[in-house]
Design an enzyme around this catalytic site. Structure first.
Site, PDB file in Angstrom:
ATOM      1  N   GLU A  55      13.055  13.009   0.615  1.00  0.00           N
ATOM      2  CA  GLU A  55      12.611  12.627   1.364  1.00  0.00           C
ATOM      3  C   GLU A  55      10.962  11.985   1.544  1.00  0.00           C
ATOM      4  O   GLU A  55       9.723  11.249  -0.286  1.00  0.00           O
ATOM      5  CB  GLU A  55      13.500  11.218   2.249  1.00  0.00           C
ATOM      6  CG  GLU A  55      12.950  10.012   1.540  1.00  0.00           C
ATOM      7  CD  GLU A  55      14.132   8.905   2.534  1.00  0.00           C
ATOM      8  OE1 GLU A  55      15.300   9.466   3.640  1.00  0.00           O
ATOM      9  OE2 GLU A  55      13.727   7.453   2.628  1.00  0.00           O
ATOM     10  N   GLY A  77      19.934   3.466  -0.513  1.00  0.00           N
ATOM     11  CA  GLY A  77      18.562   3.053   0.607  1.00  0.00           C
ATOM     12  C   GLY A  77      19.555   3.021   1.679  1.00  0.00           C
ATOM     13  O   GLY A  77      20.785   2.311   1.525  1.00  0.00           O
ATOM     14  N   GLY A 103      -2.419  11.854   2.026  1.00  0.00           N
ATOM     15  CA  GLY A 103      -0.797  12.283   3.231  1.00  0.00           C
ATOM     16  C   GLY A 103       0.000  10.801   2.978  1.00  0.00           C
ATOM     17  O   GLY A 103      -0.779   9.196   2.099  1.00  0.00           O
ATOM     18  N   ALA A 112      16.050   2.665   7.908  1.00  0.00           N
ATOM     19  CA  ALA A 112      16.832   3.684   9.354  1.00  0.00           C
ATOM     20  C   ALA A 112      15.604   4.632   9.894  1.00  0.00           C
ATOM     21  O   ALA A 112      16.252   5.348  10.764  1.00  0.00           O
ATOM     22  CB  ALA A 112      17.518   3.837   8.980  1.00  0.00           C
TER      23      ALA A 112
HETATM   24  N1  LIG Z   1       9.749  -7.821   5.141  1.00  0.00           N
HETATM   25  C1  LIG Z   1      10.183  -6.958   4.422  1.00  0.00           C
HETATM   26  N2  LIG Z   1      10.249  -6.326   4.285  1.00  0.00           N
HETATM   27  C2  LIG Z   1      11.352  -5.687   3.238  1.00  0.00           C
HETATM   28  C3  LIG Z   1      11.079  -5.726   1.707  1.00  0.00           C
HETATM   29  N3  LIG Z   1      11.858  -5.310   1.201  1.00  0.00           N
HETATM   30  C4  LIG Z   1      12.072  -4.430   1.555  1.00  0.00           C
HETATM   31  N4  LIG Z   1      11.771  -4.632   3.106  1.00  0.00           N
HETATM   32  C5  LIG Z   1      12.185  -3.254   3.945  1.00  0.00           C
HETATM   33  O1  LIG Z   1      11.346  -2.361   3.636  1.00  0.00           O
HETATM   34  C6  LIG Z   1      11.933  -1.193   4.638  1.00  0.00           C
HETATM   35  C7  LIG Z   1      11.800  -0.116   3.254  1.00  0.00           C
HETATM   36  O2  LIG Z   1      12.430  -0.630   2.451  1.00  0.00           O
HETATM   37  P1  LIG Z   1      13.789   0.494   1.610  1.00  0.00           P
HETATM   38  O3  LIG Z   1      13.108   1.898   1.040  1.00  0.00           O
HETATM   39  O4  LIG Z   1      13.808  -0.657   0.204  1.00  0.00           O
HETATM   40  O5  LIG Z   1      14.626   0.250   2.361  1.00  0.00           O
HETATM   41  P2  LIG Z   1      15.992   1.214   2.408  1.00  0.00           P
HETATM   42  O6  LIG Z   1      15.711   2.713   1.404  1.00  0.00           O
HETATM   43  O7  LIG Z   1      16.866   1.293   2.008  1.00  0.00           O
HETATM   44  O8  LIG Z   1      15.947   1.769   4.197  1.00  0.00           O
HETATM   45  P3  LIG Z   1      15.722   3.301   4.304  1.00  0.00           P
HETATM   46  O9  LIG Z   1      16.821   3.806   4.028  1.00  0.00           O
HETATM   47  O10 LIG Z   1      15.550   3.569   5.953  1.00  0.00           O
HETATM   48  O11 LIG Z   1      15.132   3.563   3.313  1.00  0.00           O
HETATM   49  C8  LIG Z   1      13.248  -2.265   5.149  1.00  0.00           C
HETATM   50  O12 LIG Z   1      13.341  -2.230   6.206  1.00  0.00           O
HETATM   51  C9  LIG Z   1      13.740  -3.778   4.286  1.00  0.00           C
HETATM   52  O13 LIG Z   1      14.110  -3.600   5.058  1.00  0.00           O
HETATM   53  C10 LIG Z   1      10.531  -7.418   1.944  1.00  0.00           C
HETATM   54  O14 LIG Z   1      10.532  -7.987   0.880  1.00  0.00           O
HETATM   55  N5  LIG Z   1       9.982  -7.815   2.900  1.00  0.00           N
HETATM   56 CA   LIG Z   2      14.023   3.625   1.727  1.00  0.00          CA
END
Ligand SMILES: Nc1nc2c(ncn2[C@@H]2O[C@H](COP(=O)(O)OP(=O)(O)OP(=O)(O)O)[C@@H](O)[C@H]2O)c(=O)[nH]1
Ligand SMILES: [Ca+2]
Length: 554
Positions: free
Chosen positions: A211, A93, A235, A242
């Site tokens: 995804e 991610g 859904g 991102a």
């Molecule tokens: N506020 C908050 N945001 C979180 C937390 N854990 C993850 N996020 C946010 O949730 C979003 C999605 O989490 P992930 O799917 O793990 O992030 P990612 O895979 O690195 O992001 P993508 O590549 O866009 O999917 C990201 O914007 C993270 O910053 C949390 O504990 N608190």
């Molecule tokens: Ca993600």
């Protein structure tokens, strides 16, 4: 007893059925004259003996071979009946890389998934792979640590059968292709030497549509609707860092690039699935700052007057320190003196309309019948939805309940954005500045995305927010594993690749008993019968008649 003077003469026999070696024993107590007939004891007919021996050896070896085969099916590696098989999926991610280790069984030719206890483990390390754009080799450090974590969860004896796949998402999609390839090459090197089963093509940047489909699969698996009526599925709307994904069953005619058909069991689902790159929360927030800057560039500011950038999504009193600047996109961070001309506006409704402007960027290039976000086609949303990732994190942060959470998001955002930064800072001392700051923008972006853009009514009960369903995490990587494993298992079943024995034994221990017990019984039976039936034969050579006479010994 007198010893008989045994004298042995080897007599080659012409009779094919007779053993060529005969021993003549002249017993001592016989008179010479009574040598009319000499008892010739032959070894038990070695031909018969041989065939008995052959029979015993053959049946024993068949039995041993059969037992070995059963053992090799029941207890070797991944085909071990009833034992756990494993699979590893790595989610690359934008904010971090997360490894998922799955344990599952195959019962009656179908995979059985349980995402709990010894059957599931995951670990996330920051930063994401895309952070190594300038130092691809650096990506190997955290990946090696993640692989070691997985090796601690999978029994060493089955590493070789355990597939490991790395699927990178939006963070990597935002990089130039050559840079993506450099980082993927490093990941392949690490995974090739991991000890798990790996092929180069199993490390890749997946499409946003994939995804979204995977996220939809795990959500409906967790809700128990996967494999059932398509119109009863749920859904998903996913707000990542991102990118943002929207995936749901739609019967509306749609352009091919947004349409996905997947099958699960004997049901197929026609899905709309799209990933809106650059519309993840973090990427959109960076765009906001970029638009502030460019807006000011457009405004006719006389060179002498100090330029002021007002950010409506920053609570009053917030000052842009170097730490936050680190998180700004290159454009802003390079802007000299940006921080001392930054003004925190703290105005929720202005923040919400700034978010709408970001979501509608590119709308003018829409070449489809209807675009909601950017220039991508979006059909009318129908049915129930789960809003995941940042939808969940921000709702949790504001303590929102399931009920009317979208309209409550507005009031929570108005309070937070309008609050003085120093008071917010005191309330949540554990959070980093840039994470705390983001909740104002997030509350406005969520309402603008779901209501202002996608048209979901503010009090619509059909949409809930979640990060798991039951105890199953709503992580697209689980969906990828479910779909991959179900497809592989059904393919094996379809082309008969599996061990036909395996079906015989799969999960049916009675068969096992019969199949192993019967041959043992048969072998013993055959052996006993052959022992019993083996005639005690005596071959007598009648000197007078000059021929052998075979008689049975009672
Ligand atoms: N506020 C908050 N945001 C979180 C937390 N854990 C993850 N996020 C946010 O949730 C979003 C999605 O989490 P992930 O799917 O793990 O992030 P990612 O895979 O690195 O992001 P993508 O590549 O866009 O999917 C990201 O914007 C993270 O910053 C949390 O504990 N608190
Ligand atoms: Ca993600």
């Amino acid at each position: 007893m007198r010893r008989s003077h045994a004298r042995y003469r080897v007599k080659s026999s012409t009779k094919s059925d007779m053993d060529p070696i005969k021993f003549q024993i002249r017993s001592g107590n016989h008179r010479a004259s009574s040598c009319s007939s000499t008892y010739t004891f032959t070894k038990p007919n070695s031909k018969h003996a041989k065939s008995n021996l052959m029979l015993t050896v053959a049946s024993t070896s068949v039995l041993l071979g059969f037992l070995f085969l059963c053992y090799s099916i029941l207890f070797s590696g991944g085909n071990r009946l009833g034992s756990l098989r494993y699979s590893v999926v790595i989610d690359g991610g934008s904010t971090g890389t997360r490894i998922h280790v799955f344990g599952y069984r195959v019962e009656s030719g179908k995979p059985v998934f349980e995402f709990r206890g010894a059957n599931y483990a995951s670990l996330k390390l920051h930063p994401g792979l895309s952070a190594f754009a300038d130092d691809p080799d650096g990506a190997s450090v955290s990946l090696t640590e993640l692989v070691e974590f997985a090796k601690g969860k999978v029994p060493k004896g089955v590493w070789m059968e355990t597939e490991v796949r790395l699927m990178a998402t939006a963070g990597m999609r935002l990089l130039e292709l050559p840079v993506q390839e450099k980082i993927l090459r490093v990941t392949r090197r690490v995974l090739k030497s991991s000890g798990f089963l790996f092929r180069d093509e199993w490390a890749s940047v997946i499409s946003g549509s994939d995804e979204g489909v995977y996220a939809w699969v795990v959500a409906n698996f967790a809700l128990g609707s996967l494999g059932g009526d398509p119109l009863k599925t749920t859904g998903i709307v996913e707000l990542g860092g991102a990118s943002a994904q929207v995936t749901f069953v739609s019967n509306e005619p749609m352009p091919a690039e947004f349409s996905r058909t997947i099958s699960f069991g004997n049901v197929s689902y026609n899905l709309y699935s799209h990933s809106f790159l650059h519309f993840g929360q973090n990427a959109a927030h960076d765009k906001l700052w970029g638009s502030l800057l460019s807006r000011d560039h457009k405004s006719a500011v006389e060179p002498t007057r100090k330029r002021i950038f007002t950010d409506p999504c920053a609570p009053k009193g917030y000052s842009l320190d170097t730490n936050t600047q680190k998180h700004l996109s290159g454009l802003l961070a390079l802007e000299s003196g940006f921080s001392d001309s930054f003004h925190a506006g703290g105005n929720y409704s202005e923040c919400r309309s700034a978010a709408l402007t970001i979501l509608q960027e590119g709308n003018e290039k829409c070449s489809y019948q209807h675009c909601s976000i950017g220039s991508a086609f979006t059909p009318k949303l129908r049915g129930r939805f789960l809003a995941t990732e940042n939808f969940f994190h921000t709702s949790k942060f504001f303590g929102l309940g399931e009920k009317a959470w979208l309209s409550n998001m507005i009031s929570a955002g108005e309070r937070f954005c309008g609050e003085d930064w120093s008071k917010l800072r005191v309330k949540d001392p554990s959070l980093r500045d840039e994470d705390l700051l983001r909740y104002c923008f997030s509350s406005a972006y969520i309402v603008s995305l779901l209501h202002d853009t996608l048209g979901i009514p503010l009090d619509d009960e059909r949409i809930g927010f979640a990060i798991q369903a039951g105890d199953i995490p709503l992580d697209w990587a689980l969906g990828a594993f479910i779909l991959q494993t179900a497809t592989e298992t059904s393919q094996h079943a379809a082309i008969g690749n599996h061990h036909w024995f395996y079906d015989l034994f799969s999960n049916d221990s009675k068969t096992l008993r019969y199949v192993i017990g019967i041959p043992i019984l048969l072998t013993v039976l055959v052996y006993l019968v052959s022992k019993w039936r083996k005639p005690k034969l005596k071959t007598i050579y009648d000197l007078e008649k000059g021929r052998y006479i075979v008689t049975r010994i009672r």
